[in-house]
Write an enzyme that holds these catalytic residues in place. Structure first.
Site, PDB file in Angstrom:
ATOM      1  N   TYR A   8      -1.643  -0.144   7.162  1.00 49.56           N
ATOM      2  CA  TYR A   8      -3.233  -0.848   8.382  1.00 49.56           C
ATOM      3  C   TYR A   8      -3.632  -1.247   6.995  1.00 49.56           C
ATOM      4  O   TYR A   8      -4.845  -1.203   6.814  1.00 49.56           O
ATOM      5  CB  TYR A   8      -3.701  -0.241   8.986  1.00 49.56           C
ATOM      6  CG  TYR A   8      -2.685   0.236  10.511  1.00 49.56           C
ATOM      7  CD1 TYR A   8      -1.135  -0.766  10.593  1.00 49.56           C
ATOM      8  CD2 TYR A   8      -2.926   0.800  11.544  1.00 49.56           C
ATOM      9  CE1 TYR A   8      -0.348  -0.709  12.006  1.00 49.56           C
ATOM     10  CE2 TYR A   8      -2.270   0.362  12.411  1.00 49.56           C
ATOM     11  CZ  TYR A   8      -0.630  -0.013  12.877  1.00 49.56           C
ATOM     12  OH  TYR A   8      -0.369   0.699  14.006  1.00 49.56           O
ATOM     13  N   GLY A  64       9.065  -6.547   7.391  1.00 49.19           N
ATOM     14  CA  GLY A  64      10.105  -7.025   6.528  1.00 49.19           C
ATOM     15  C   GLY A  64      10.622  -5.276   6.456  1.00 49.19           C
ATOM     16  O   GLY A  64       9.032  -4.180   6.363  1.00 49.19           O
ATOM     17  N   GLY A  84       7.897  -9.529   4.534  1.00 50.90           N
ATOM     18  CA  GLY A  84       8.128  -9.863   5.975  1.00 50.90           C
ATOM     19  C   GLY A  84       7.152 -10.267   5.520  1.00 50.90           C
ATOM     20  O   GLY A  84       6.650 -11.252   6.653  1.00 50.90           O
ATOM     21  N   GLY A  85       5.604 -10.560   4.131  1.00 49.52           N
ATOM     22  CA  GLY A  85       5.047 -11.029   4.315  1.00 49.52           C
ATOM     23  C   GLY A  85       3.129 -10.386   5.420  1.00 49.52           C
ATOM     24  O   GLY A  85       2.408 -10.824   5.323  1.00 49.52           O
TER      25      GLY A  85
END
Length: 497
Positions: free
Chosen positions: A439, A144, A76-77
Site C-alpha cells: 500500500y 500484476g 500490473g501498474g
C-alpha cells in the site's frame, strides 16, 4: 540494444519511443492505474520497452545501466504512488505485461507464474487445472503477479495459509549484470530479500514458482452492513476482540465507509462485514452465534460457492457475473486515489472509532477503511522467515482509501488523508508507525528519483520492513552495490563501515 538480443526474438517491435503518438500514449496509459499519474513526464521518460522475451529484459537492463539511464519495472501498474512508471531523471519503463504465461502442475501442486500475469489469470488457470487448488493472494484481479508477490501481497486466505511470499519456492530474476538467475544460482539471501522486500530494489522478477494450497469444493461467504444507527460501532468493537481468535478457516474483513443516511441529505458510516469461510453455512452460523452474535447473522445472508466464485464476491461483482471477467485487462485507469496503511496491536477504543467516523464524514468524496484481521498462521510464521516482517502481535491491518473524480480536488484530498491518518495515530503501532509496502505511501518518507540517501531510506524502510531492513540493505550491497535498481522508496546498499 538491438545487437544485444537474438534475431529470432527481435526487440524492435517492443520499443515505444516516448512521443505524443497514440501508440505511445495508449501503451503508457493502459497500465497506469491511478489517474493522478495519467500524463507521462516527457522530460524524463525516454521509452517503454514492452518485453516479449527474457532477452529483451536482459538487454534493457544492460543497455540502461551502461548508458546511465534509470529503469522502472511495471507488471500490473498498481503501484499506488506510480513509482513503477514515474521518475524525474532520464528513465525507461520496462513493461512486463506480455510476459504472462502460467503453467500449473496439479500432481505436485505447483505453478510457474510470469510477472506480467494478473491475479485474475492466475486464479482462473489454477481452478481450470483443479477446482480445489488455490493460491493465497489479493482480491483485486488486475494486479500484476510481479509486484504483488514480491511486496508480500495478502488476501482472505491469510489466516489459514499466510501470504504470497510464504508459498514462493523458486523465482527467475534478471540481475544488475543482465544475468538470468534462479533460486539455486541467486543464493538464499537474495531469494529471501525478494520475498517481501519488493522486486524493484534487487533486479527484475521474471517469474515465480508457487506452492498451491488446498481449499474445499464449497466455501461460504457473507456480506452484512451495520450503520452507526444500527450499533455499528459496538459490533466493530467486539469484532476487534474476536476477529483474530476465530478459527483460521474464517476471515472477516470490516469495512467502515461513508453512506447516505435514512433522511435525505444525511450521511452516516456503515461498517460492512465481508466474510469467507472454508466450510459450509451450518458450521459458520454456529461460530458466529457463539463468537459474534451482535452481528445478527442470518442463514439467508450466507452464500455457498466455489473458491473461484468467491473472488468475484470479494470484488463486489453482482451474483451471476461470469468468471471470465477475471481475465479482463482494462485499458485505462479508474479514479484518482490515495491510500495509506496502519497496523493495530490493541483494540481501538470506541471514542477513538468515533473520532475516525467524524473525520470520515468531513470528506466530500468517497472514503473508506478496510480492517483486515490477523491471527491464525500469521502469529506462527517468524517475522524473519521472509523479508515481509508484519507477523505476530498484530490484531489487524488498516487500509485507508479515498477516490475523487477531478484533478482540481487532488490537493484537498491528499490533505484530508493526512489529517485522517493523524487522527488514527494514538491507536496504531508506533516507533516505528508500521506501514504495508504494497500500500505504497510516499508520505512515510522518500528520496529524490535519482539518489538514495541512506538516512532517509531508514525512515521509510524501518516502517515497511522493521527489523529486516538491515539484512535487506546488506543483500542490496552484495548484489547491486552501485544502486542501479532504485526508486523513491527503494532499499539502499548498506554503507561500508
Amino acid at each position: 540494444m538491438r545487437h544485444r538480443t537474438n534475431p529470432e526474438n527481435p526487440i524492435t517491435d517492443s520499443i515505444f519511443v516516448a512521443d505524443n503518438t497514440t501508440t505511445f500514449l495508449s501503451s503508457y496509459v493502459s497500465y497506469t492505474k491511478n489517474k493522478r499519474f495519467l500524463s507521462p513526464n516527457f522530460k524524463s521518460l525516454l521509452a517503454i520497452v514492452a518485453a516479449k522475451h527474457v532477452s529483451h529484459v536482459q538487454a534493457t537492463v544492460v543497455c540502461a545501466k551502461s548508458n546511465g539511464i534509470q529503469i522502472r519495472i511495471r507488471s500490473g501498474g498498481h503501484d499506488y504512488e506510480g513509482l513503477s512508471y514515474m521518475s524525474s531523471v532520464p528513465f525507461v519503463i520496462l513493461d512486463m505485461f506480455n510476459l504472462r504465461s502460467i503453467t500449473v502442475d496439479v500432481s505436485s501442486k505447483k505453478a510457474w507464474v510470469q510477472a506480467g500475469a494478473t491475479l485474475g489469470e492466475v486464479y482462473t488457470k489454477i481452478t481450470d487445472a483443479r477446482s480445489t487448488l488455490a493460491f493465497p493472494a489479493g482480491v483485486c484481479a488486475t494486479v500484476g503477479a510481479g509486484g504483488h508477490i514480491s511486496g508480500g501481497g495478502y488476501g482472505n486466505l491469510m489466516r489459514k495459509y499466510g501470504i504470497t511470499v510464504d508459498h514462493v519456492v523458486d523465482a527467475q530474476l534478471v540481475d544488475v549484470n543482465g544475468k538470468l538467475l534462479n533460486r539455486a544460482t541467486m543464493g538464499e539471501d537474495l531469494f529471501w530479500a525478494i520475498r517481501g522486500g519488493g522486486g524493484g530494489s534487487f533486479g527484475v522478477i521474471l517469474s515465480w514458482k508457487l506452492n498451491l494450497v488446498e481449499v474445499p469444493k464449497i466455501l461460504t461467504v457473507f456480506k452484512v452492513n451495520k450503520t452507526l444507527e444500527q450499533g455499528g460501532t459496538d459490533v466493530l468493537y467486539k469484532w476487534q476482540l474476536v476477529a483474530t481468535q476465530f478459527p483460521e478457516t474464517l476471515f472477516i474483513r470490516a469495512m467502515p465507509q461513508v453512506v447516505n443516511g435514512t433522511k435525505r441529505g444525511e450521511r452516516t458510516i456503515a461498517v460492512v462485514f465481508y466474510a469467507q469461510f472454508l466450510g459450509r453455512t451450518d458450521e459458520l452460523m454456529a461460530i458466529m452465534n457463539q463468537s459474534l452474535p451482535e452481528l445478527g447473522l442470518k442463514r439467508e445472508d450466507c452464500q455457498e460457492m466455489s473458491w473461484l466464485n468467491t473472488t468475484l464476491f470479494w470484488a463486489d461483482y453482482p451474483a451471476g457475473t461470469p468468471t471470465s471477467i477475471l481475465l479482463d485487462r482494462p485499458s485505462s485507469p479508474g479514479d484518482f486515489f490515495k491510500s495509506k496503511s496502519d497496523y493495530v496491536k490493541k483494540p481501538i477504543p470506541k471514542e477513538g472509532m468515533e473520532k475516525l467516523w467524524k473525520r470520515m464524514l468531513k470528506f466530500n468524496n468517497v472514503v473508506w477503511m478496510q480492517w483486515n484481521p490477523y491471527g491464525g498462521v500469521m502469529d506462527r510464521i517468524p517475522s524473519t522467515a521472509t523479508a515481509f516482517p508484519h507477523r505476530k502481535g498484530n490484531l489487524f491491518k488498516i487500509q485507508y482509501f479515498t477516490t475523487w473524480l477531478d484533478a482540481n480536488a487532488t490537493e484537498t484530498s491528499l490533505n484530508m488523508m493526512r489529517e485522517f491518518y493523524k487522527i488514527a495515530e494514538p491507536y496504531v503501532s508506533s516507533n516505528p508507525r508500521e506501514a504495508f509496502f504494497n500500500y505504497r505511501d510516499i508520505d512515510v518518507g522518500s528520496n529524490p528519483s535519482g539518489e538514495t540517501n541512506v538516512d532517509e531510506a531508514k525512515i521509510y524502510g524501518s516502517k515497511y520492513f522493521l527489523g529486516n531492513l538491515k539484512r535487506l540493505m546488506e543483500v542490496k550491497a552484495k548484489y547491486d552495490p552501485e544502486n542501479f535498481f532504485k526508486n523513491e522508496q527503494s532499499i539502499p546498499p548498506a554503507r561500508v563501515m
